[in-house]
Design an enzyme around this catalytic site. Sequence first.
Site, PDB file in Angstrom:
ATOM      1  N   CYS A 107      36.671  49.260  39.899  1.00  0.00           N
ATOM      2  CA  CYS A 107      37.343  48.131  39.084  1.00  0.00           C
ATOM      3  C   CYS A 107      36.631  48.018  37.518  1.00  0.00           C
ATOM      4  CB  CYS A 107      36.735  46.810  39.726  1.00  0.00           C
ATOM      5  SG  CYS A 107      36.994  45.118  38.841  1.00  0.00           S
ATOM      6  N   CYS A 228      34.323  43.378  45.214  1.00  0.00           N
ATOM      7  CA  CYS A 228      34.730  42.967  43.918  1.00  0.00           C
ATOM      8  C   CYS A 228      35.974  42.108  43.907  1.00  0.00           C
ATOM      9  CB  CYS A 228      34.687  44.175  42.919  1.00  0.00           C
ATOM     10  SG  CYS A 228      35.580  44.020  41.286  1.00  0.00           S
TER      11      CYS A 228
END
Length: 422
Positions: A107, A228
């Site tokens: 990410c 995440c």
Amino acid sequence: MFVGNGMGLMRHVVCAMSGGVDSSVAALLLKRRGYNVTGVFMKNWDSLDESGVCSTERDCEDAYRVCQILDIPFHQVSYVKEYWHDVFSQLLKEYEKGRTPNPDILCNKHIKFNHFHKYAMHTLGAQAMATGHYARSSQEDEEVFQQSHASPPTTLFRDRFEIRNPVKLCKGADLVKDQTFFLSQISQDALRQTLFPLAGLTKEFVKKMAAEAGFHHVLKKKESMGICFIGERNFENFILEYLVPNPGNFVSIEDGTVKGTHKGWFTLTLGQRARIGGQKDAWFVVDKDIVTGDVFVAPTTNHPALFRDTARTERFHWIAGDPPAELVRTQMMECQFRFIHQMPLVPCAVTLNMDGSVWISLSRPVRALTPGQFAVLYKGDDCLGSGKIIQLGPSEHTLQKGRERLVASQNQKDEPTPEPAS
């Protein structure tokens, strides 16, 4: 974009805001330093948490309230499509291969320090971006702003000055919270244009600053620890929404007996406790065979089948852009290794392969080295970069069995052969 004020020119910094305490205090510090700050919230995932509440909307609202308190402009930007394509679909592919990926590292690489970095610099015309990570770069803030004026090289090769002076990614002052592990795949270009306002602070001090600034709504929130943008939901249920169940057997690594069944090897990771119905003793996942669907288990949490001391990565990502000179020169380098955030660093020797991948030999075997996770290397305070683990050396259990076989065959050879009867 320069904004005039009485003091001359104000630098424009775009701060990534998550609605949490760290990014809120990062924005506060930037404002105090006299920068023209814009807060931006990234939406990367469409979802309700398990109680049916959209946590993204709540986080966005929290980030917006901080920007109101600080009296800075607020934007939100959606990377749902990019996150799905660059992070989540890659994650599913890794699980299907029997690996355990790290979405937080991906990410940062693909979303925050790529799509968001470009949005901050090009769309919003910032001269630097900032995040609430506990990390440090080797640049002073002033040097970061000088980067934004350097026009990008027109040739294929970067000029030699830039190659000779790569910016380093260094551990933050709070060594417990240090997040360089999660930043180990970011590009040199993005690092050059990033400020880390929390570099010299501890988490405790950051919380104190948030309280003094009146950010009580963010202090009340629990620290986010889940995957995440997916949060802390039940992982097996979550992954089975996206992958077809693929049942198989739990097989004992010791004697090959079947101990029970599982819903798919991708719901399990090395080292975790295997929930096996009807077994009163604890069993732990030590290996997977994605051809047969067998998941191998061992009867103790520190079984020798869980310990290994060598791993190979795919092409290694060096923060500096190129491998360290010492490694190129001698093909071998001593440094330190971790594959889990906050695990103690382990001394290691690294060998560089022709294809840019590396072999890592550890000074001692570690538990549950896992393909798909990232091998992150450090030298002193510097995070050198990372590479995805794609191959493991033999486990202590395999080596032990090999030694036993060797001894047994030696003993057979040493036994005197009986004389044939005349």
